[in-house]
Scaffold this motif. Structure first.
Motif, PDB file in Angstrom:
ATOM      1  N   GLY A 278      16.773   4.135  -0.551  1.00 37.80           N
ATOM      2  CA  GLY A 278      15.314   4.175  -0.295  1.00 37.80           C
ATOM      3  C   GLY A 278      15.072   4.632   1.285  1.00 37.80           C
ATOM      4  N   ASP A 279      13.912   5.135   1.524  1.00 36.73           N
ATOM      5  CA  ASP A 279      13.644   5.167   2.854  1.00 36.73           C
ATOM      6  C   ASP A 279      13.142   3.974   3.398  1.00 36.73           C
ATOM      7  OD1 ASP A 279      10.812   4.905   2.309  1.00 36.73           O
ATOM      8  OD2 ASP A 279      10.396   6.767   2.287  1.00 36.73           O
ATOM      9  N   SER A 280      13.115   4.039   4.633  1.00 38.65           N
ATOM     10  CA  SER A 280      13.266   2.562   5.337  1.00 38.65           C
ATOM     11  C   SER A 280      11.608   1.918   4.978  1.00 38.65           C
ATOM     12  CB  SER A 280      12.995   2.649   6.830  1.00 38.65           C
ATOM     13  OG  SER A 280      12.047   3.387   7.366  1.00 38.65           O
ATOM     14  N   SER A 281      10.627   2.433   4.705  1.00 36.73           N
ATOM     15  CA  SER A 281       9.407   1.656   4.436  1.00 36.73           C
ATOM     16  C   SER A 281       9.531   1.122   3.075  1.00 36.73           C
ATOM     17  CB  SER A 281       8.147   2.356   4.679  1.00 36.73           C
ATOM     18  OG  SER A 281       8.068   3.537   3.582  1.00 36.73           O
ATOM     19  N   LEU A 285       9.686  -2.672   1.872  1.00 33.25           N
ATOM     20  CA  LEU A 285       8.577  -3.070   0.912  1.00 33.25           C
ATOM     21  C   LEU A 285       9.259  -4.084  -0.325  1.00 33.25           C
ATOM     22  CD1 LEU A 285       5.679  -1.579  -0.663  1.00 33.25           C
ATOM     23  CD2 LEU A 285       7.509  -2.594  -2.117  1.00 33.25           C
ATOM     24  N   ILE A 286      10.432  -3.491  -0.653  1.00 34.18           N
ATOM     25  CA  ILE A 286      11.439  -3.989  -1.674  1.00 34.18           C
ATOM     26  C   ILE A 286      12.043  -5.602  -1.148  1.00 34.18           C
ATOM     27  CG2 ILE A 286      13.332  -3.893  -3.312  1.00 34.18           C
ATOM     28  CD1 ILE A 286      13.041  -0.912  -2.948  1.00 34.18           C
ATOM     29  N   ALA A 287      12.480  -5.429   0.250  1.00 27.94           N
ATOM     30  CA  ALA A 287      13.262  -6.509   0.602  1.00 27.94           C
ATOM     31  C   ALA A 287      12.025  -7.745   0.825  1.00 27.94           C
ATOM     32  CB  ALA A 287      13.873  -6.219   2.082  1.00 27.94           C
ATOM     33  N   ARG A 302       3.715  -1.721  -7.487  1.00 35.55           N
ATOM     34  CA  ARG A 302       4.071  -1.255  -6.180  1.00 35.55           C
ATOM     35  C   ARG A 302       5.683  -1.383  -5.818  1.00 35.55           C
ATOM     36  NH1 ARG A 302       1.415  -4.311  -1.429  1.00 35.55           N
ATOM     37  NH2 ARG A 302       2.277  -2.929  -0.394  1.00 35.55           N
ATOM     38  N   LEU A 303       6.601  -2.487  -6.556  1.00 40.43           N
ATOM     39  CA  LEU A 303       7.851  -2.645  -6.305  1.00 40.43           C
ATOM     40  C   LEU A 303       8.487  -1.576  -7.276  1.00 40.43           C
ATOM     41  CD1 LEU A 303       8.627  -6.332  -6.234  1.00 40.43           C
ATOM     42  CD2 LEU A 303       9.860  -4.444  -4.991  1.00 40.43           C
ATOM     43  N   ARG A 304       8.094  -1.380  -8.425  1.00 43.46           N
ATOM     44  CA  ARG A 304       8.573  -0.598  -9.408  1.00 43.46           C
ATOM     45  C   ARG A 304       8.497   1.139  -8.995  1.00 43.46           C
ATOM     46  NH1 ARG A 304       4.966  -2.388 -14.633  1.00 43.46           N
ATOM     47  NH2 ARG A 304       6.449  -3.564 -15.733  1.00 43.46           N
ATOM     48  N   ALA A 305       7.359   1.418  -8.288  1.00 49.94           N
ATOM     49  CA  ALA A 305       7.159   2.722  -7.669  1.00 49.94           C
ATOM     50  C   ALA A 305       8.058   2.905  -6.630  1.00 49.94           C
ATOM     51  CB  ALA A 305       5.732   2.756  -7.352  1.00 49.94           C
TER      52      ALA A 305
END
Lengths: 356, 356
Positions: A278-281, A285-287, A302-305
């Motif tokens: 994933g990209d850093s943003s 968000l995931i972390a 939002r997580l799914r996306a």
């Protein structure tokens, strides 16, 4: 020939389990009437759900080694024992995870916590639920063993099959341990997550049951190797599909609330790939959200996306497709009896399909 | 003939367990180096303690049925498996009770909670300890089975012995369940407490191991009945002695803090008799203090005195003496081979003695 109906085998396995568990409940009742809820809860758990996947793979492992349908009555009882191993593992897994539900019903430890409340017992209902569920899981595990040993399959066949059965049990406990460890580690690589999936799912659900079946009949090392070449990739594909369903699945089909795997913070291959690519943003968000038990529907979305954007979802679909192809190809060498090879191909395809 | 040295059998059982567990640890290491603490913890638990009572009774059950010392090598491995059943039961029991210590050492779930802390893992250390200890107990249980099945005792002998082995496992889990239930009930009669002790201790520790040994050799139903007539009363006497030691025992001998059973609120035969026969002020005192985890030394002393005054301590001594006599008398009928009968008499006497 017409393709065998998988529902028929499921019913026969269910009938064997019902007969065996009725005897065990009688054994408990003879000790004390207070044990009635124990026998009942194990019967409900085992008889009211479950896809009987492990008995099915073991059965077709036996057929694939040359077992004839007209001789299969004793084998159905022997392979049904694998469902009791699984019941024990799931009952304990729910205690370990403090999961409230299983297959849309209250988990066993929740059932007994509720019994504690309704019967006005003293002390902590959740402690009582946990303690009794540990014992019920233990009973299911030891009964599995008893069912396998007492099946009327000849003792030397059971003894042969034990090599795979014993390895399967050690591997699933080891895989579960590695999973618990991974959940407690800050980050887990996709490679590591796949290694856990291999032991706790692929070998346990597919490869070893096939070996148990093959060895119950008696088979060559070449056939065992064939079963591994099919079972490990197909079993990994199952788990990868399960990981996708845990995030993107329809709750009415999975029986689990949407986004539950995200709230639990499961460190699946899917999540590991999202964090790696994933990209850093999105990674931030995931972390920050993963493993938050209070995630609302909007945050889950939002997580799914974010996982989707990272390409992880597509990567997992590719991993599944490749494993399915590789596994099914392993059947086409003539070692596996053709009718069994056909059923194993169908099983692999169905269980890894998008809407399983 | 000279009396056999019980320490020799204990060492031989320990050596068989060490060899088997070394193989299992290697199996785990081949799956992942992360499993090293699992193999190590089970080995430490099994090899660094335990009186090996169940293997001893099984061994002497085999000798009592006519097994000859010069043929006993394979049997020692088979009966050692009972120690792994016991390890699994104890590891789970400590999780169920949230006991911090076992045999003076940290309980397995505490060890892994500590590992969680020292390795800087995320999440709850106690949850991690509990989850991993459930898995370690499961491994010990399934390995027991594997050890019994793989002992080089002929498969038909193992198959015979399974009747007792399977009953033993179901009975101990059932007894544990009844015990958990009793602890959550407001009052338990002495009769009920004795019923629990029969399943979770007497049959599990003495009667069924003797049956396992007898059946490994092959024996008559008359001998099995003889073993029951000895094993149940003697096993009950063991548990009654344990109950007394839990309240009045010297911590340096029992390995448990003084008064621990009183703080845990165990509903033993001793306590039930005190509540049934004590005068009303003592009954009130016992009912109000029992199960208070914060009892200080002074309160423990007052509870002990109240139980003593009720006559319960003396009553339990009488129950022990009567059971010991009854059990030992059952050996004197000639069914049991004389050297074995002598050892069983000694075992019963030692393990029920006041300073066991």
């Amino acid at each position: 020939m017409t393709a065998p109906d998988p529902a028929v085998l499921r019913e026969r396995v269910g009938a064997a389990l019902a007969a065996f568990l009725a005897e065990r409940s009688d054994e408990l009742a003879a000790i004390s009437p207070d044990l009635a809820p124990v026998g009942q809860a194990i019967r409900d758990f085992v008889l009211n759900g479950g896809k009987r996947l492990r008995p099915a793979f073991a059965y077709w492992g036996w057929r694939g080694a040359g077992g004839r349908p007209e001789d299969d009555a004793r084998v159905v009882t022997a392979v049904a024992a694998l469902e009791l191993v699984h019941a024990g593992a799931l009952i304990h897994d729910d205690v370990m995870d403090s999961s409230a539900t299983r297959r849309g019903e209250a988990a066993v430890h929740e059932l007994f916590a509720e019994l504690h409340r309704t019967q006005g017992l003293t002390g902590s209902p959740s402690g009582y639920g946990r303690a009794t569920a540990i014992l019920l899981g233990d009973l299911a595990l030891v009964w599995a063993d008893e069912m396998l040993a007492r099946s009327t399959v000849p003792p030397e066949a059971v003894q042969r099959a034990r090599n795979a059965y014993d390895a399967m049990r050690t591997e699933v406990m080891a895989g579960q341990y590695l999973d618990v460890l991974a959940q407690a580690q800050p980050a887990v690589s996709a490679e590591r997550a796949l290694h856990v999936a291999r032991f706790k799912s692929a070998k346990y659900t597919v490869e070893r049951p096939l070996h148990v079946g093959g060895l119950l009949h008696g088979c060559s090392d070449a056939l065992l190797a064939r079963y591994s070449a099919y079972g490990i990739p197909v079993g990994e594909a199952f788990q990868l599909r399960d990981d996708l369903l845990g995030v993107y699945g329809d709750p009415s089909l999975t029986g689990k609330p949407a986004g539950d795997d995200l709230r639990e913070g499961k460190k699946t291959v899917l999540v590991a790939l999202a964090l790696e690519h994933g990209d850093s943003s999105d990674v931030d968000l995931i972390a920050s959200m993963l493993g938050d038990p209070l995630l609302d529907a909007d945050s889950v979305e939002r997580l799914r996306a974010a996982i989707d954007r990272s390409g992880a979802r597509a990567r997992v679909e590719t991993l599944i497709a490749r494993r399915l192809e590789q596994g099914v190809a392993a059947l086409g060498t003539g070692d596996v009896e053709p009718a069994a090879a056909q059923v194993l191909t169908d099983l692999a395809t169905q269980a890894t399909a998008r809407h399983a």
